[in-house]
Design a protein around this motif. Structure first.
Motif, PDB file in Angstrom:
ATOM      1  N   LYS A 166       6.953  34.805  -5.210  1.00  0.00           N
ATOM      2  CA  LYS A 166       5.574  34.720  -5.699  1.00  0.00           C
ATOM      3  C   LYS A 166       4.663  33.948  -4.745  1.00  0.00           C
ATOM      4  CE  LYS A 166       6.899  34.842 -10.579  1.00  0.00           C
ATOM      5  NZ  LYS A 166       6.792  34.157 -11.890  1.00  0.00           N
ATOM      6  N   GLY A 167       5.136  33.689  -3.549  1.00  0.00           N
ATOM      7  CA  GLY A 167       4.318  32.928  -2.610  1.00  0.00           C
ATOM      8  C   GLY A 167       3.056  33.668  -2.193  1.00  0.00           C
ATOM      9  N   GLU A 168       2.050  32.903  -1.758  1.00  0.00           N
ATOM     10  CA  GLU A 168       0.788  33.507  -1.338  1.00  0.00           C
ATOM     11  C   GLU A 168       0.942  34.325  -0.070  1.00  0.00           C
ATOM     12  OE1 GLU A 168      -2.096  30.461  -0.968  1.00  0.00           O
ATOM     13  OE2 GLU A 168      -2.099  29.932  -3.103  1.00  0.00           O
ATOM     14  N   ASP A 169       1.856  33.940   0.791  1.00  0.00           N
ATOM     15  CA  ASP A 169       2.104  34.664   2.036  1.00  0.00           C
ATOM     16  C   ASP A 169       3.449  35.398   1.925  1.00  0.00           C
ATOM     17  OD1 ASP A 169      -0.231  33.622   3.158  1.00  0.00           O
ATOM     18  OD2 ASP A 169       0.832  31.787   3.755  1.00  0.00           O
ATOM     19  N   PRO A 170       3.427  36.699   1.639  1.00  0.00           N
ATOM     20  CA  PRO A 170       4.689  37.434   1.492  1.00  0.00           C
ATOM     21  C   PRO A 170       5.464  37.505   2.802  1.00  0.00           C
ATOM     22  CG  PRO A 170       2.825  38.943   1.543  1.00  0.00           C
ATOM     23  CD  PRO A 170       2.253  37.552   1.455  1.00  0.00           C
ATOM     24  N   GLU A 171       6.776  37.371   2.702  1.00  0.00           N
ATOM     25  CA  GLU A 171       7.637  37.415   3.880  1.00  0.00           C
ATOM     26  C   GLU A 171       8.098  38.852   4.097  1.00  0.00           C
ATOM     27  OE1 GLU A 171      10.734  34.451   3.897  1.00  0.00           O
ATOM     28  OE2 GLU A 171       9.684  33.296   2.370  1.00  0.00           O
ATOM     29  N   LEU A 172       7.626  39.460   5.160  1.00  0.00           N
ATOM     30  CA  LEU A 172       8.014  40.844   5.444  1.00  0.00           C
ATOM     31  C   LEU A 172       9.476  40.906   5.865  1.00  0.00           C
ATOM     32  CD1 LEU A 172       7.062  43.776   5.623  1.00  0.00           C
ATOM     33  CD2 LEU A 172       6.453  43.364   8.015  1.00  0.00           C
ATOM     34  N   VAL A 173       9.899  39.930   6.673  1.00  0.00           N
ATOM     35  CA  VAL A 173      11.299  39.855   7.122  1.00  0.00           C
ATOM     36  C   VAL A 173      11.824  38.473   6.743  1.00  0.00           C
ATOM     37  CG1 VAL A 173      12.883  40.041   9.055  1.00  0.00           C
ATOM     38  CG2 VAL A 173      10.788  41.419   9.032  1.00  0.00           C
ATOM     39  N   PRO A 174      12.498  38.332   5.615  1.00  0.00           N
ATOM     40  CA  PRO A 174      13.021  37.016   5.207  1.00  0.00           C
ATOM     41  C   PRO A 174      14.030  36.480   6.214  1.00  0.00           C
ATOM     42  CG  PRO A 174      13.076  38.592   3.386  1.00  0.00           C
ATOM     43  CD  PRO A 174      12.774  39.376   4.620  1.00  0.00           C
ATOM     44  N   THR A 175      13.930  35.208   6.501  1.00  0.00           N
ATOM     45  CA  THR A 175      14.855  34.588   7.459  1.00  0.00           C
ATOM     46  C   THR A 175      16.054  33.944   6.775  1.00  0.00           C
ATOM     47  OG1 THR A 175      13.496  32.582   7.373  1.00  0.00           O
ATOM     48  CG2 THR A 175      13.010  34.184   9.119  1.00  0.00           C
TER      49      THR A 175
END
Length: 280
Positions: free
Chosen positions: A43-52
């Motif tokens: 639900k973060g404001e900046d979506p992670e396209l490629v999660p680390t």
């Protein structure tokens, strides 16, 4: 310039195909990648396209709920029974319509088309009362019965096309070699229909596995829920809100049996789909 035009057209077609593929596969990638993220990162404001980095907590919460295994067994039982029974009856009906001429044949074919036009929701009340009168509510057999009724018209219609595509001369040649009509059909024609059976079986499997509305009506007992119904109950009542991590993890697990089934029959399915485009 004239020689370069076909190459440019092919490159353009390849790019369009690639864009369509990416558009289709992205929701699947997003679902799987989000299933390994904690709630605050989903639900973060900046979506992670490629999660680390990720976690398995979403999957642990699912397996900690003992009702998941019950729903899985129910879905597998209903789906496999639906596919087997629908293919059996559809196969016999398709052969009868394709190979024999009898009174009411055209009406039967027309009825197959008309039945498919009826909205499924229009039959819910009558189906519920029928199963209630037979004592089949909250049972695998009852849900399988209504699923087979829903899958059968399309399956019969599709298999009829495959049976029409097998020349009668093959059966006649086998009968001249000493086979009875039944032996000729099962030894010669049936193996040629295997791709068609697989293609229609995949359709029946996907429709029964993902079906939600009928399962909600028929399986009112929480212990008898199918996986799509279980998913809604889990995300609403048990989590007291929308648990997107659980939703993504559950959806990922629900897609695995469909993918496995497709991989097992993929060769037969491809040949069946291509066979449907060529007659003779």
């Amino acid at each position: 310039m004239a020689r370069r035009t076909p190459t440019a057209v092919r490159v353009g077609a390849d790019l369009v195909g690639l864009l369509v593929f990416l558009a289709c596969i992205f929701p699947v990638y997003w679902m799987v990648s989000r299933s390994f993220l904690p709630r605050n990162r989903i639900k973060g404001e900046d979506p992670e396209l490629v999660p680390t980095s990720g976690t398995l907590d979403n999957y642990r919460r699912i397996f900690d709920d003992g009702s998941f295994s019950d729903a899985l067994v129910t879905s597998l039982s209903v789906t496999l029974l639906t596919v087997v029974v629908a293919l059996l009856f559809a196969f016999l009906a398709a052969v009868a319509v394709s190979r024999f001429r009898f009174r009411g044949r055209r009406s039967f074919i027309l009825a197959l088309l008309v039945i498919q036009m009826i909205p499924a929701e229009a039959l819910f009340i009558s189906q519920y009362k029928m199963l209630d009168g037979m004592g089949l509510l909250n049972s695998v057999l009852g849900l399988t019965l209504v699923y087979v009724a829903g899958v059968l018209p399309f399956t019969v219609w599709t298999l009829r096309g495959f049976v029409d595509g097998v020349p009668r001369e093959l059966e006649e040649a086998a009968m001249m070699d000493g086979c009875s009509r039944t032996q000729a059909f099962f030894r010669v024609t049936l193996p040629l229909l295997a791709p068609g059976l697989v293609a229609t079986g995949v359709f029946g499997f996907i429709q029964a596995w993902n079906e939600f509305t009928l399962a909600v009506v028929v399986m009112t007992d929480p212990a008898k829920e199918t996986l799509p119904v279980w998913l809604v109950a889990f995300t609403d009542a048990r989590s007291r809100g929308v648990d997107w991590g659980a939703i993504m993890a559950s959806s990922t697990l629900i897609t695995i049996p469909v993918i496995v089934f497709f991989l097992l029959v993929q060769r037969r399915m491809v040949s069946g789909l291509t066979a449907g485009a060529v007659k003779g």
